[in-house]
Enzyme design. Structure first.
Site, PDB file in Angstrom:
ATOM      1  N   LYS A  77       0.902  -1.211   0.125  1.00 13.31           N
ATOM      2  CA  LYS A  77       0.060  -0.085   0.012  1.00 13.31           C
ATOM      3  C   LYS A  77       0.821   1.209  -0.168  1.00 13.31           C
ATOM      4  O   LYS A  77       0.371   2.334  -0.380  1.00 13.31           O
ATOM      5  CB  LYS A  77      -0.816  -0.024   1.224  1.00 13.31           C
ATOM      6  CG  LYS A  77      -1.870  -0.897   1.364  1.00 13.31           C
ATOM      7  CD  LYS A  77      -2.476  -0.772   2.725  1.00 13.31           C
ATOM      8  CE  LYS A  77      -3.832  -2.109   2.736  1.00 13.31           C
ATOM      9  NZ  LYS A  77      -4.413  -1.772   4.251  1.00 13.31           N
ATOM     10  N   GLU A 142       7.847   2.091  -6.173  1.00 17.17           N
ATOM     11  CA  GLU A 142       7.814   1.477  -4.429  1.00 17.17           C
ATOM     12  C   GLU A 142       8.233   2.628  -3.646  1.00 17.17           C
ATOM     13  O   GLU A 142       8.902   3.458  -4.010  1.00 17.17           O
ATOM     14  CB  GLU A 142       8.983   0.401  -4.374  1.00 17.17           C
ATOM     15  CG  GLU A 142       9.409  -0.092  -3.129  1.00 17.17           C
ATOM     16  CD  GLU A 142       8.496  -0.856  -2.215  1.00 17.17           C
ATOM     17  OE1 GLU A 142       7.314  -0.191  -1.976  1.00 17.17           O
ATOM     18  OE2 GLU A 142       8.370  -2.164  -2.235  1.00 17.17           O
ATOM     19  N   ILE A 144       9.447   2.804  -0.205  1.00 19.51           N
ATOM     20  CA  ILE A 144      10.872   2.638   0.300  1.00 19.51           C
ATOM     21  C   ILE A 144      11.760   1.200   0.056  1.00 19.51           C
ATOM     22  O   ILE A 144      11.002   0.095  -0.291  1.00 19.51           O
ATOM     23  CB  ILE A 144      10.623   2.505   1.838  1.00 19.51           C
ATOM     24  CG1 ILE A 144      11.613   2.752   2.609  1.00 19.51           C
ATOM     25  CG2 ILE A 144       9.755   1.363   2.353  1.00 19.51           C
ATOM     26  CD1 ILE A 144      11.547   3.467   4.017  1.00 19.51           C
ATOM     27  N   ASP A 146      14.966  -0.916   1.191  1.00 20.66           N
ATOM     28  CA  ASP A 146      16.150  -0.851   2.198  1.00 20.66           C
ATOM     29  C   ASP A 146      17.236  -1.984   1.929  1.00 20.66           C
ATOM     30  O   ASP A 146      17.972  -1.663   1.178  1.00 20.66           O
ATOM     31  CB  ASP A 146      15.669  -0.968   3.744  1.00 20.66           C
ATOM     32  CG  ASP A 146      14.414  -1.965   4.020  1.00 20.66           C
ATOM     33  OD1 ASP A 146      14.389  -3.064   3.472  1.00 20.66           O
ATOM     34  OD2 ASP A 146      13.842  -1.433   5.030  1.00 20.66           O
ATOM     35  N   LYS A 149      15.962  -7.002  -0.469  1.00 24.04           N
ATOM     36  CA  LYS A 149      15.327  -8.215  -0.393  1.00 24.04           C
ATOM     37  C   LYS A 149      14.044  -8.355  -1.156  1.00 24.04           C
ATOM     38  O   LYS A 149      13.754  -9.546  -2.076  1.00 24.04           O
ATOM     39  CB  LYS A 149      15.309  -9.133   0.854  1.00 24.04           C
ATOM     40  CG  LYS A 149      16.333 -10.107   1.137  1.00 24.04           C
ATOM     41  CD  LYS A 149      16.130 -10.765   2.275  1.00 24.04           C
ATOM     42  CE  LYS A 149      15.733 -10.003   3.722  1.00 24.04           C
ATOM     43  NZ  LYS A 149      15.806 -10.560   4.938  1.00 24.04           N
ATOM     44  N   THR A 150      13.190  -7.421  -0.883  1.00 25.56           N
ATOM     45  CA  THR A 150      11.931  -7.561  -1.424  1.00 25.56           C
ATOM     46  C   THR A 150      11.804  -7.168  -2.962  1.00 25.56           C
ATOM     47  O   THR A 150      11.282  -7.825  -3.723  1.00 25.56           O
ATOM     48  CB  THR A 150      10.916  -6.595  -0.687  1.00 25.56           C
ATOM     49  OG1 THR A 150      10.891  -6.700   0.785  1.00 25.56           O
ATOM     50  CG2 THR A 150       9.469  -6.596  -1.126  1.00 25.56           C
ATOM     51  N   LYS A 174      17.024   3.463   2.003  1.00 27.16           N
ATOM     52  CA  LYS A 174      17.532   3.602   3.357  1.00 27.16           C
ATOM     53  C   LYS A 174      18.888   3.166   3.401  1.00 27.16           C
ATOM     54  O   LYS A 174      19.324   2.171   2.459  1.00 27.16           O
ATOM     55  CB  LYS A 174      16.907   2.616   4.347  1.00 27.16           C
ATOM     56  CG  LYS A 174      15.628   3.106   4.865  1.00 27.16           C
ATOM     57  CD  LYS A 174      15.242   2.379   6.089  1.00 27.16           C
ATOM     58  CE  LYS A 174      13.925   2.857   6.553  1.00 27.16           C
ATOM     59  NZ  LYS A 174      13.266   1.923   7.470  1.00 27.16           N
ATOM     60  N   PHE A 195      13.100   4.481  11.117  1.00 28.46           N
ATOM     61  CA  PHE A 195      11.808   4.013  10.708  1.00 28.46           C
ATOM     62  C   PHE A 195      10.990   5.119  10.467  1.00 28.46           C
ATOM     63  O   PHE A 195      10.860   6.196  11.359  1.00 28.46           O
ATOM     64  CB  PHE A 195      11.094   3.134  11.869  1.00 28.46           C
ATOM     65  CG  PHE A 195       9.887   2.530  11.162  1.00 28.46           C
ATOM     66  CD1 PHE A 195      10.081   1.087  10.383  1.00 28.46           C
ATOM     67  CD2 PHE A 195       8.430   2.887  11.398  1.00 28.46           C
ATOM     68  CE1 PHE A 195       8.881   0.525   9.720  1.00 28.46           C
ATOM     69  CE2 PHE A 195       7.580   2.094  10.764  1.00 28.46           C
ATOM     70  CZ  PHE A 195       7.817   1.199  10.106  1.00 28.46           C
ATOM     71  N   ASP A 202       3.198   3.487   6.729  1.00 30.01           N
ATOM     72  CA  ASP A 202       2.654   2.823   7.615  1.00 30.01           C
ATOM     73  C   ASP A 202       3.520   2.444   8.826  1.00 30.01           C
ATOM     74  O   ASP A 202       4.524   2.048   8.608  1.00 30.01           O
ATOM     75  CB  ASP A 202       1.313   2.286   7.407  1.00 30.01           C
ATOM     76  CG  ASP A 202       1.783   0.586   7.291  1.00 30.01           C
ATOM     77  OD1 ASP A 202       2.931   0.717   6.521  1.00 30.01           O
ATOM     78  OD2 ASP A 202       1.522  -0.150   7.915  1.00 30.01           O
TER      79      ASP A 202
END
Ligand code: HPA
Ligand code: MG
Length: 226
Positions: A77, A142, A144, A146, A149-150, A174, A195, A202
């Site tokens: 989201k 996207e 963010i 960091d 991996k995603t 990041k 964070f 969120d």
């Protein structure tokens, strides 16, 4: 040295670097939803700066995407506000120049965070059949990035559908060990490993309605912990 010699045009896409010691702006200087008063420490990146940086990213995208059409793959989201603003800027640029880049927006939902911690597994929620990407020029949007991996997992998944080209826009990257800077073609801001919330990012579904990007306070973390 002239300004031109000093400018690395590839570097411009690498993002505005926010240093480790940046304290953010005092909350009193801006407006924000009153109920978040105790839950955020500061205004880390004001909404106006976010918007203007995205307008600049839209220029880079226009330069690089040479076809008449592109598919924007919005990662939900967190990416929804970035996606809306980026696409609007691309449309505005197109209406005001002699080249209009048509945008088809598609959505994918990933989930990998609980509280402020990354969990091991990547879940693609909703549509995972992306066969409409075949032979298309694709921009993944996207909020963010960091460890990457995603993003790596998502890129691998997207490549299986044989798009013509894939680029990645990340509003925030990041600074973490082994950061995934090289995965991201268009970066809004490079930030310290903190964070952050707001602008659709969120903490357990809270703070998406905050327009600025802010650092969450200890009180905020406790109040909305699950
Ligand atoms: N904020 C919100 N969501 C996130 C973050 C963050 O800093 N990092 C990864 N997902
Ligand atoms: Mg989240």
């Amino acid at each position: 040295m002239s300004a031109a010699e000093n400018v690395d045009t590839a570097g411009l896409k690498r993002g505005i670097v926010i240093k480790d010691d940046w304290p953010g702006y005092s909350l009193d200087l801006f407006t924000y939803p009153e109920h978040y008063h105790e839950d955020i420490e500061n205004v880390y990146i004001p909404h106006g700066i976010i918007k203007n940086r995205i307008e600049r990213l839209a220029h880079y995208v226009m330069e690089d995407f040479e076809e008449d059409q592109m598919v924007v793959l919005c990662v939900l989201k967190g990416g929804y506000k970035f996606c809306v603003d980026l696409v609007e800027f691309i449309k505005t640029l197109g209406r005001n120049s002699n080249r209009y880049l048509e945008t088809r927006v598609e959505f994918i939902r990933l989930k990998s965070y609980l509280n402020d911690q990354s969990t091991e597994d990547l879940h693609i929620v909703g549509s995972s059949d992306l066969s409409f990407l075949r032979e298309k020029s694709v921009l993944i949007v996207e909020a963010i990035v960091d460890t990457g991996k995603t993003m790596k997992a998502l890129l691998k998944h997207v490549e299986t559908f044989q798009p013509k080209m894939v680029k990645v826009a990340g509003l925030l990257v990041k600074r973490v060990p082994n950061m995934a800077e090289s995965l991201t073609d268009y970066i809004g801001f490079e930030i310290p490993n903190r964070f952050v919330v707001g602008y659709a990012l969120d903490y357990n579904e809270y703070f998406r309605d905050l327009n600025h990007i802010c650092v969450i306070s200890k009180t905020g973390k406790l109040k909305y912990k699950i």
